[in-house]
Motif scaffolding. Structure first.
Motif, mmCIF file in Angstrom:
data_model
loop_
_atom_site.group_PDB
_atom_site.id
_atom_site.type_symbol
_atom_site.label_atom_id
_atom_site.label_comp_id
_atom_site.label_asym_id
_atom_site.label_seq_id
_atom_site.Cartn_x
_atom_site.Cartn_y
_atom_site.Cartn_z
ATOM 1 N N ASN A 136 0.176 -5.049 -1.864
ATOM 2 C CA ASN A 136 1.571 -4.810 -1.507
ATOM 3 C C ASN A 136 2.177 -6.031 -0.819
ATOM 4 O OD1 ASN A 136 3.993 -3.541 -1.038
ATOM 5 N ND2 ASN A 136 3.302 -2.565 0.860
ATOM 6 N N PRO A 137 2.380 -7.116 -1.564
ATOM 7 C CA PRO A 137 2.863 -8.352 -0.937
ATOM 8 C C PRO A 137 4.374 -8.355 -0.782
ATOM 9 C CG PRO A 137 2.403 -8.744 -3.239
ATOM 10 C CD PRO A 137 2.171 -7.285 -2.997
ATOM 11 N N GLU A 138 4.913 -7.521 0.103
ATOM 12 C CA GLU A 138 6.371 -7.423 0.190
ATOM 13 C C GLU A 138 6.969 -8.163 1.387
ATOM 14 O OE1 GLU A 138 8.580 -6.307 -2.036
ATOM 15 O OE2 GLU A 138 6.946 -5.888 -3.424
ATOM 16 N N ILE A 143 1.959 -11.207 2.234
ATOM 17 C CA ILE A 143 1.537 -12.191 1.236
ATOM 18 C C ILE A 143 0.215 -12.811 1.670
ATOM 19 C CG2 ILE A 143 2.084 -14.498 0.335
ATOM 20 C CD1 ILE A 143 5.004 -13.590 0.221
ATOM 21 N N ARG A 144 0.108 -13.147 2.952
ATOM 22 C CA ARG A 144 -1.136 -13.727 3.463
ATOM 23 C C ARG A 144 -2.267 -12.705 3.380
ATOM 24 N NH1 ARG A 144 0.115 -17.225 8.758
ATOM 25 N NH2 ARG A 144 -1.687 -18.302 7.948
ATOM 26 N N GLU A 145 -1.924 -11.447 3.723
ATOM 27 C CA GLU A 145 -2.928 -10.397 3.700
ATOM 28 C C GLU A 145 -3.460 -10.184 2.273
ATOM 29 O OE1 GLU A 145 -1.381 -7.007 5.830
ATOM 30 O OE2 GLU A 145 -3.025 -5.785 5.023
ATOM 31 N N PRO A 284 8.551 -12.180 -3.672
ATOM 32 C CA PRO A 284 7.304 -12.031 -2.914
ATOM 33 C C PRO A 284 6.103 -12.584 -3.678
ATOM 34 C CG PRO A 284 8.365 -9.904 -3.320
ATOM 35 C CD PRO A 284 9.102 -10.905 -4.097
ATOM 36 N N ASN A 285 5.831 -13.836 -3.511
ATOM 37 C CA ASN A 285 4.664 -14.448 -4.148
ATOM 38 C C ASN A 285 4.237 -15.625 -3.288
ATOM 39 O OD1 ASN A 285 6.033 -16.893 -4.917
ATOM 40 N ND2 ASN A 285 6.965 -15.775 -6.591
#
Lengths: 334, 347
Positions: A136-138, A143-145, A284-285
């Protein structure tokens, strides 16, 4: 009853998985599910573009056996790894994924998008014996997670660390912009595909603007994607306007709009389109970190005069994708 | 003699009501020009206008830009669209002798909406393309409706309404298909927002489009309003009065349809106004089209102006106009139904 049934099913699968794979790994994915995953992953299926981007950033693209419908056409992917074009398409975030197609690819791991159906799809895949994680890179932190989680799962912790270091380096550079006193921050309006489409509170673009030393005027009250009136834009009077990579218009044409001629961003010719033609930096990337730095150099050029942005971008891309940014750009003919 | 006297006072009363409606429209229009997210100073505007007339104004301030390039064209467009939707609603209701008829009944709105959605999907940002496709597909939809009813074995007006339903549903499916194909981040929000209606894009260009497409239609319908009284009486009565009902009906439908297509092109689908305004007009001025049709026009403009003021003012984000029209229109319609049993239709 149903709950205990699925619990036993889960236990059963857990044992089952242990029999087949001598080595397994248990992680908590970003939907909060405990997932057991074979520790030696060779075949990956991704189901939306950011997931594919994270796999590429870990240089694990050769493990891909199936991707979402968009990833086969993304410029960045095709330039780095031409084989991506011939991968099997398994669906998309909006249309949903075809579970039978995924099963036929016999993957070790499926990376799912965060979606209200995601847990259900994950459960169905798991009953077929296919390990599935939901990412869930929101936000910038997520993103780091995501990067760390995928690094752990794929056994590529060192690669993930390198990528994370790039994120850290950029955040360090940005600290002077983020910590500016409020009165020195610029009002930065973000336009989506249309000038009057913007984003409000709790959106990643708002975070990007904040780290770049700006204030998103739309973040004051509204959440999510919003549409405003022309007079609202005039009332906000932004110093800078930054448009999404997907903005459908011509910025030179925009400057000619009579009604906006007193808006600071129009008067001072401060309207920019987010890079890049390889992949959007405002989504979100992993590259959104680079997007942040790019924005900061546009709205506070005086703070970043000592930074050679092209060099940072080259290094960033080289670390993530093994090819420098300028080299990739030259391949596109730009 | 007493009967004629009564008719005369009745007419005078209705003329006075029309005058009041006109004054209310002017008042609401003027207030609307100074309502919005950007605070315009009345003094500033009057000064600028004075300077412009004297030819001394050089620098254009923001108040003037917002007033002249955003508010004024938008309010004018709202008046056009409000009038068109209401007057065509009243016309359709008479021609089809059906109180539930509205501008969307023959498939024109659905066809135009498909045109808009298609244009957003395939073109980058061509407004002319959007307008043309919307207009053409609105007409294509109505032609479908006509041919289906012409070729059907059933006679009468009902078959036209049924054909309209089928065509509407077909074009709605086309719109859904376009939405399914559209990119969820770039194109889909625009299609959805446009379909729910908004005056967000209004500028002078849209006003000019309306001048050539909507205004002539309004005038023609107002001239033909005498016939609507006869039409709503029924086919036989009309024939007995020597009116070619078929030809007149087709003329009225064509004129109405040609007017509705551009409203979808400039403002999207604006729901409810075309259905409720004629009923309110009938309630306050009676069923005689001589007065009812102009009243509908004025009332539609007033109502849509107020609703647009709400849509663009209460939050920084714009609310699609159909959300406001449905929220206010539907309960108000129910109120009218409960409050007054005898509408113009029972008289």
């Amino acid at each position: 009853m149903k709950k205990s049934a699925s619990f036993f099913m889960f236990l059963f699968l857990l044992t089952f998985a242990h029999v087949i794979f001598a080595n397994t790994l248990t992680v908590t994915d970003m939907a909060g599910r405990e997932v057991t995953i074979p520790s030696n992953i060779e075949r990956i299926v991704t189901t939306y573009k950011p997931a594919t981007q994270f796999v590429f950033a870990l240089n694990a693209q050769e493990m891909l056996v199936g991707v979402d419908n968009k990833s086969t056409k993304e410029k960045l992917f095709t330039l780095i790894y031409t084989d991506v074009e011939s991968l099997i398409e398994v669906g998309s975030k909006r249309e949903g994924v075809n579970i039978e197609t995924i099963a036929s690819l016999n993957p070790d791991l499926v990376i799912l998008f965060p979606h209200n159906q995601a847990e259900f799809t994950a459960f169905k895949l798991e009953t077929l014996g296919i390990s599935t994680i939901i990412i869930n890179p929101e936000s910038l932190e997520e993103i780091r997670e995501t990067n760390r989680l995928l690094g752990e799962i794929l056994g590529l912790e060192d690669r993930a660390k390198n990528v994370d270091n790039q994120f850290d380096d950029i955040l360090k550079l940005l600290e002077k912009a983020k910590n500016l006193p409020e009165d020195q921050k610029k009002v930065v309006y973000f336009a989506n595909s249309q000038l009057l489409d913007t984003v409000g509170k709790n959106m990643m673009q708002t975070d990007i603007i904040k780290w770049a030393g700006g204030i998103n005027p739309a973040a004051k009250s509204d959440v999510g994607f919003i549409k405003i009136s022309p007079e609202q834009l005039i009332a906000w009077n932004p110093d800078v306007i930054v448009t999404s990579q997907t903005f459908q218009g011509d910025i030179e044409e925009l400057y000619k709009e009579v009604k906006y001629q007193n808006v600071k961003a129009f008067k001072n010719k401060q309207i920019y389109r987010f890079p890049s033609i390889l992949e959007p930096w405002d989504y979100p990337n992993p590259s959104s970190y680079l997007g942040m730095l790019w924005l900061a150099t546009k709205i506070h050029p005086e703070l970043f005069s000592d930074i050679d942005f092209d060099k940072v971008a080259d290094e960033f891309y080289y670390t993530l994708y093994g090819v420098s940014y300028s080299e990739l750009l030259s391949k596109t003919g730009n | 003699m007493p009967i004629q006297n009564k008719n005369q006072t009745l007419g005078q009363h209705q003329k006075r009501t029309l005058l009041y409606l006109l004054l209310i429209l002017l008042l609401v229009f003027t207030i609307s020009l100074f309502v919005g997210r950007y605070k315009i100073s009345f003094v500033e505007i009057t000064n600028t206008i004075k300077n412009l007339l004297l030819g001394t104004e050089e620098q254009r301030n923001n108040d003037w830009l917002v007033f002249y390039h955003i508010r004024l064209p938008r309010m004018i467009l709202v008046i056009f669209v409000g009038s068109v939707l209401s007057i065509t609603g009243a016309t359709y209701q008479s021609v089809f002798r059906n109180p539930l008829a509205s501008p969307s009944i023959l498939g024109v709105s659905a066809g135009s909406a498909f045109g808009v959605a298609l244009a957003i999907l395939i073109s980058e940002e061509s407004l002319i393309g959007t307008y043309l496709l919307s207009f053409v597909l609105g007409l294509v939809a109505v032609l479908f409706t006509f041919f289906i009813s012409v070729w059907s074995k059933v006679k009468g007006v009902t078959v036209l309404v049924l054909a309209g339903m089928a065509v509407t549903s077909f074009f709605n499916a086309c719109v859904s298909l376009v939405q399914y194909l559209a990119d969820p981040y770039e194109k889909l929000p625009n299609i959805v927002f446009w379909l729910m209606g908004s005056f967000n894009r209004a500028g002078w260009r849209e006003v000019y489009i309306s001048l050539f497409t909507m205004l002539p239609g309004i005038i023609i319908l107002l001239i033909l309003r005498w016939y609507l009284n006869v039409m709503s009486m029924g086919e036989e009565e009309a024939l007995s009065m020597g009116i070619n009902v078929r030809r007149m009906r087709i003329l009225l439908i064509i004129v109405s349809t040609v007017m509705v297509a551009p409203t979808v092109a400039v403002a999207g689908q604006v729901s409810w106004i075309g259905l409720i305004t004629p009923h309110i007009a009938r309630y306050i001025i009676g069923a005689n089209h001589r007065y009812m049709l102009p009243a509908t026009c004025l009332l539609g403009s007033v109502l849509l102006l107020i609703m647009d003021d709400i849509a663009r003012t209460i939050t920084p984000a714009e609310i699609p106009i159909s959300i406001v029209t449905a929220f206010i229109g539907a309960p108000f319609f129910v109120y009218l139904l409960l409050r007054r049993r005898e509408s113009g239709w029972n008289q």
